[in-house]
Every structure is written in structure tokens, then in C-alpha cells.
Design an enzyme around this catalytic site. Structure first.
Site, PDB file in Angstrom:
ATOM      1  N   PRO A   1       0.815  -1.219   0.000  1.00  0.00           N
ATOM      2  CA  PRO A   1       0.000   0.000   0.000  1.00  0.00           C
ATOM      3  C   PRO A   1       0.852   1.275   0.000  1.00  0.00           C
ATOM      4  CG  PRO A   1      -0.727  -1.528   1.733  1.00  0.00           C
ATOM      5  CD  PRO A   1       0.564  -2.045   1.193  1.00  0.00           C
TER       6      PRO A   1
ATOM      7  N   GLU B   1       0.821  -7.672   8.716  1.00  0.00           N
ATOM      8  CA  GLU B   1       0.923  -6.206   8.675  1.00  0.00           C
ATOM      9  C   GLU B   1       1.948  -5.733   7.655  1.00  0.00           C
ATOM     10  OE1 GLU B   1      -1.140  -3.865  10.191  1.00  0.00           O
ATOM     11  OE2 GLU B   1      -2.168  -5.783  10.359  1.00  0.00           O
TER      12      GLU B   1
ATOM     13  N   ASP C   1      -6.606  -0.608 -28.192  1.00  0.00           N
ATOM     14  CA  ASP C   1      -6.104   0.007 -26.962  1.00  0.00           C
ATOM     15  C   ASP C   1      -5.306   1.267 -27.279  1.00  0.00           C
ATOM     16  OD1 ASP C   1      -7.299  -1.835 -25.438  1.00  0.00           O
ATOM     17  OD2 ASP C   1      -5.482  -2.816 -24.726  1.00  0.00           O
TER      18      ASP C   1
HETATM   19  C1  9D3 Z   1      -5.342  -2.714   8.104  1.00  0.00           C
HETATM   20  C2  9D3 Z   1      -3.861  -2.819   8.081  1.00  0.00           C
HETATM   21  N1  9D3 Z   1      -3.267  -1.568   7.627  1.00  0.00           N
HETATM   22  C3  9D3 Z   1      -3.048  -0.679   8.783  1.00  0.00           C
HETATM   23  C4  9D3 Z   1      -2.980   0.745   8.394  1.00  0.00           C
HETATM   24  C5  9D3 Z   1      -1.997  -1.796   6.960  1.00  0.00           C
HETATM   25  C6  9D3 Z   1      -2.064  -2.786   5.857  1.00  0.00           C
HETATM   26  C7  9D3 Z   1      -1.215  -3.867   5.870  1.00  0.00           C
HETATM   27  C8  9D3 Z   1      -1.255  -4.802   4.838  1.00  0.00           C
HETATM   28  C9  9D3 Z   1      -2.936  -2.634   4.806  1.00  0.00           C
HETATM   29  C10 9D3 Z   1      -2.967  -3.575   3.775  1.00  0.00           C
HETATM   30  C11 9D3 Z   1      -2.145  -4.647   3.810  1.00  0.00           C
HETATM   31  C12 9D3 Z   1      -2.165  -5.645   2.699  1.00  0.00           C
HETATM   32  N2  9D3 Z   1      -2.144  -5.003   1.375  1.00  0.00           N
HETATM   33  C13 9D3 Z   1      -1.249  -5.294   0.456  1.00  0.00           C
HETATM   34  O1  9D3 Z   1      -0.406  -6.140   0.662  1.00  0.00           O
HETATM   35  C14 9D3 Z   1      -1.261  -4.547  -0.789  1.00  0.00           C
HETATM   36  C15 9D3 Z   1      -2.147  -3.540  -1.286  1.00  0.00           C
HETATM   37  C16 9D3 Z   1      -3.317  -2.919  -0.711  1.00  0.00           C
HETATM   38  O2  9D3 Z   1      -3.787  -3.229   0.387  1.00  0.00           O
HETATM   39  N3  9D3 Z   1      -3.937  -1.964  -1.456  1.00  0.00           N
HETATM   40  C17 9D3 Z   1      -3.511  -1.582  -2.687  1.00  0.00           C
HETATM   41  N4  9D3 Z   1      -2.429  -2.105  -3.241  1.00  0.00           N
HETATM   42  C18 9D3 Z   1      -1.771  -3.079  -2.529  1.00  0.00           C
HETATM   43  S1  9D3 Z   1      -0.396  -3.835  -3.057  1.00  0.00           S
HETATM   44  C19 9D3 Z   1      -0.274  -4.788  -1.721  1.00  0.00           C
END
Ligand code: 9D3
Length: 251
Positions: free
Chosen positions: A87, A114, A167
Site C-alpha cells: 500500500p 501487517e 487500446d
Molecule cells: C489494516 C492494516 N493496515 C493498517 C494501516 C496496513 C495494511 C497492511 C497490509 C494494509 C494492507 C495490507 C495488505 N495489502 C497489500 O499487501 C497490498 C495492497 C493494498 O492493500 N492496497 C492496494 N495495493 C496493494 S499492493 C499490496
């Protein structure tokens, strides 16, 4: 190209790639998929790969050693960059997808829990990419988005080469509306231009719809484009028509 995915759910990633374009790309030998499970590189008898975060707080953190082991194995398959789906990464877009599609090898790192111990990221990761501002439960769905979008750009992966051409014809714009049989459903007619057989008119109508819908729904995309004179005229026509027949949906 070859893609090696470091994941705690190798079966999920492999199974998802047995459908659609990724499957075809794999069958044609345009794409090779490898998976590497950090559990197979855990030094612990119970195959443990996670532990509690220093500093406290909820959740667990993926540990350096098993992930580093899996990445080391993946690195023996080629010399591409290690891409961490997270993220915190840059937002994936079609420009980045085009660049990735030209690489001979990539290692995708999908996290769970996490996240991964920051020291692993510092040591091993070349680029960090997100697929959008919403919360997934892990990196695997993002890795699959990455794989799908890159697989369809491998030369020969799309059965219909026209699709790739279309595309680029539509580059940066939203799609125009599509219709198929029957011609009328409960009084809803297919636009007459599409059944009239004038192919120049049909193409013009589609270009106009693509421009108009992008203007309505994604002005942010339109702002990034340099419209040529014909496109400006088509969009002006669309906007003028909107005043009378206002039926399209706003975002
Ligand atoms: C609820 C947990 N969050 C606390 C602020 C942190 C968090 C940790 C791990 C949020 C998401 C994740 C897992 N997400 C991914 O591994 C991920 C992801 C995403 O959640 N949204 C957009 N792109 C991606 S790429 C990998």
C-alpha cells in the site's frame, strides 16, 4: 517473460493464472510463472515466517530470513528487479505496466500480515507499487493484477491483435459503449449509426463517445491528453448534444 512470485499462497497465485489471458500466455510460452514460498525457507521446525512487531501493536510481521531465502531462490531464475506490492508503493498505471511488460524477468513480492520487516525491503526491493487506495488483505491480489495487465501486453497473447490496436487507438481515453443482439430490448434500441453500415460514421461516433465519456466521468484523464483538432471538434459536438439529451451517468 518470466515472473517469479514470492508468496505464502503459491497455489492461489498459480490457480488464478489458469484462466483467461495469463493461461493463454503461459500455454503459448510467452509467460513463465514461478512461485516461491517463504515457509520453505524457514529455519524453524514449524515453518514459521512471522513474529510480533518490535514496539508492540496489533498483528504480525513477516521476518527477514524466510523471505530473503525465497527471494534468493527466485533470483537464480533471472536477473530482473524485485517488485514489492504494498500500500506504500506508487500507484500502478498503464504507463508502468507497459514498462514492466518489456522486462525479460521480474520477481514479485507479495506480503501478508501487517507487512514485511523493513530491513528486508531495504536490502532486497528495487521498486514498491500499489494497485490503488483501498485495503487488501495481502499482496497476492495485487500481484495477480500486475500479472494480468502485463501478460496481455506480451506480443501474441491477445488472440485478436485488433484488441491491442484498439487500446492504442483509445490511448488514455475511456471505452465507447458496446452493443450486441438483439437490436431492441423492451424498446431500448441500439444506436442507429451502429446498424447503418457506414464504417467511417461508426468510427467517428465511437471516438466521440470515448471522448465524451472521459470528459464526463474522468476529467482527470482528459486533462493529461493533448487533443488534436478533430478530437476537440468531436468533444465539442458531444458537449453540445449533452445539453439536449442528458442521459449519461455522472461520477
Ligand atoms: C489494516 C492494516 N493496515 C493498517 C494501516 C496496513 C495494511 C497492511 C497490509 C494494509 C494492507 C495490507 C495488505 N495489502 C497489500 O499487501 C497490498 C495492497 C493494498 O492493500 N492496497 C492496494 N495495493 C496493494 S499492493 C499490496
Amino acid at each position: 517473460m518470466r515472473i517469479d512470485v514470492v508468496t505464502l499462497f503459491p497455489d492461489f497465485v498459480r490457480d488464478c493464472c489458469r484462466y483467461g489471458i495469463p493461461r493463454i500466455a503461459i500455454e503459448k510460452g510467452l509467460l513463465t510463472l514461478g512461485t516461491w514460498n517463504p515457509r520453505d525457507f524457514s529455519a524453524e521446525r514449524n515453518r514459521r515466517v512471522d513474529d510480533r512487531p518490535y514496539g508492540g501493536g496489533p498483528g504480525m510481521v513477516m521476518q527477514v530470513s524466510p523471505v530473503a531465502g525465497a527471494i534468493a531462490a527466485a533470483r537464480r531464475q533471472g536477473d530482473g528487479p524485485v517488485i514489492y506490492l504494498s500500500p506504500q508503493g506508487r500507484r500502478l498505471d498503464q504507463r508502468a505496466v507497459r514498462r514492466f511488460a518489456g522486462l525479460a524477468h521480474t520477481i514479485l513480492l507479495a506480503g501478508r500480515y501487517e507487512g514485511i520487516d523493513e530491513r528486508l525491503i531495504e536490502r532486497e526491493v528495487d521498486e514498491e507499487w500499489s494497485i490503488g487506495d483501498y485495503v487488501l488483505s495481502g499482496g497476492e491480489p495485487a500481484a495477480l493484477v500486475w500479472i494480468d495487465s502485463v501478460a496481455r501486453l506480451q506480443p501474441g497473447a491477445l488472440g485478436d491483435e485488433q484488441s491491442a490496436l484498439r487500446d492504442s487507438f483509445m490511448d488514455g481515453l475511456l471505452d465507447y459503449p458496446h452493443y450486441s443482439r438483439p437490436e431492441v430490448i423492451d424498446g431500448q434500441r441500439v444506436p442507429a449509426v451502429l446498424t447503418g453500415g457506414n464504417h467511417a460514421e461508426i468510427e467517428r461516433w465511437r471516438r466521440k463517445q470515448a471522448l465524451g465519456r472521459t470528459w464526463r466521468r474522468r476529467p482527470d484523464l482528459l486533462a493529461q491528453l493533448e487533443l488534436d483538432a478533430e478530437q476537440q471538434a468531436l468533444l465539442a459536438e458531444y458537449i453540445a448534444e449533452q445539453q439536449s439529451t442528458d442521459s449519461d451517468v455522472s461520477p
